[in-house]
Motif scaffolding. Structure first.
Motif: not given
Length: 415
Positions: A346-355, A357-366, A384-391
């Protein structure tokens, strides 16, 4: 990069401030974050609803510029607990300033996020002056007149309205038939703004006050303005379709990559080794993934396949019903290739708080992992792994590119 008012206000509420707010109000950080995600666009929608006349724009411009130069943006934590003694008068007078509308707004934010109504009220006390301060600072830096402010708010309208989470009935709290009423009034006014709005800026000068008083006095003035805003929001019942709430977060709601001009996608049937045929699009994840599994290409942890028709409910990890077709297709592919194992990312853009974003990407990957597991793919799922605002697959300089970075992907670990 174009200035985005919504993002600028959201960025003020970083993880440090959210932690402090959670501790001060006796709430969880997750609930506070969710409350902020509804409070920020709600306050900005209130501003938009009043920016449909020259008088309304002039009032907003004057107080926003005062806010931007007051120093309040560097002292938002002053609203929390004992540290905010200079703001203590706000709590006792807030209901008088906003009347029933303020209570309704605090109530829906409380119900939406799970925080206490008192916490929702305190967050409104913080967000309202913060939003005006950000707007005022930008207006001053760009030497905006009221017509310039009209044009700027018009450009921000879609971003703000689309950020209102589903389930948050801000239209009802503002006394509007629908949020499209805000858009209609704005569009009508902005189309003639150059001829209707006075270009003379009205500067308000005040005597110097002790530094600790400036934010307090401004905050009171800010809520007085918002009382005026919300009080005047009840007259529109224009019928139109509610705007779609599909941007994040944190405006991060639509996972599929978006093109600047939606091309007509070519449908095709993808045939699987077990004789099953699935409906897909040329160049879509099903087409690309099956071609890869049928090839002699070696497995690589660097090769990922992006879902291109997968969306989530606003501000959550709930997969939309319309997106289940593609999830089911991936499950069918796994069944047809029993030796294949995949990992979900799971990935996000770089808007908002990075922590966050990682939680959101993990929840959606899960969430995708859980659906594939339920569809029979449990033994073929390698986590499943949330990578947040990376890659990132695109730069984060436009909304279009940010949507490309907000995605769920599949990596083949064995085939």
């Amino acid at each position: 990069m174009a200035f985005n008012l919504l993002n600028a206000v959201n960025n003020l509420f970083d993880s440090n401030l959210l932690n402090k707010a959670a501790a001060a109000f006796g709430e969880s950080e997750t609930d506070i974050q969710k409350a902020i995600s509804g409070t920020v666009p709600s306050v900005l929608t209130g501003l938009l609803s009043k920016a449909d006349s020259a008088d309304g724009l002039q009032s907003i411009l004057n107080i926003a510029k005062d806010a931007g130069s007051s120093g309040i943006l560097s002292n938002l934590s002053g609203f929390l607990g004992s540290a905010g003694s200079s703001f203590s008068g706000l709590t006792s007078m807030i209901n008088n300033l906003f009347g029933d509308k303020f209570g309704s707004i605090a109530n829906i934010i409380s119900g939406f996020s799970g925080v206490k109504q008192s916490s929702a009220t305190s967050l409104l006390n913080m967000v309202a002056p913060a939003a005006l301060g950000v707007l005022g600072k930008h207006a001053s830096e760009n030497n905006m007149s009221t017509s310039g402010l009209a044009s700027f708010l018009s450009s921000q309208k879609d971003s703000i309205l689309s950020a209102i989470p589903s389930g948050l009935n801000i239209a009802g709290a503002l006394g509007l038939g629908s949020l499209s009423g805000v858009g209609s009034k704005l569009s009508s006014f902005f189309s003639g703004a150059e001829s209707k709005v006075s270009h003379a800026a009205h500067e308000v000068k005040e005597a110097r006050k002790p530094n600790w008083l400036v934010p307090a006095i401004f905050a009171i003035a800010a809520f007085a303005l918002l009382l005026y805003i919300f009080k005047g929001c009840g007259g529109s019942n224009e019928a139109a379709v509610e705007p779609k709430h599909d941007s994040a977060e944190m405006k991060h709601e639509e996972i599929k990559p978006a093109a600047s001009a939606e091309p007509v996608r070519e449908s095709l049937k993808v045939k699987l080794p077990d004789g099953t045929e699935i409906d897909a699009y040329k160049g879509g994840i099903e087409d690309m993934l099956v071609a890869y599994l049928n090839s002699n290409d070696a497995v690589s942890k660097e090769k990922w396949f992006d879902f291109d028709d997968l969306n989530f409910e606003t501000g959550s990890a709930t997969i939309t019903q319309s997106s289940m077709k593609q999830v089911q297709n991936i499950a069918a592919i796994l069944k047809a290739f029993p030796n294949v194992k995949i990992k979900i990312g799971g990935y996000t853009d770089n808007t908002g708080d990075s922590v966050a974003n990682v939680k959101l990407s993990q929840s959606r990957a899960d969430a995708v992992f859980a659906k594939l597991k339920a569809l029979g793919g449990e033994k073929q799922l390698d986590g499943a792994e949330g990578y947040g605002p990376t890659h990132f697959v695109a730069s984060n300089d436009t909304e279009e590119n940010k949507k490309k970075n907000r995605r769920i992907s599949v990596n083949v670990r064995a085939k």
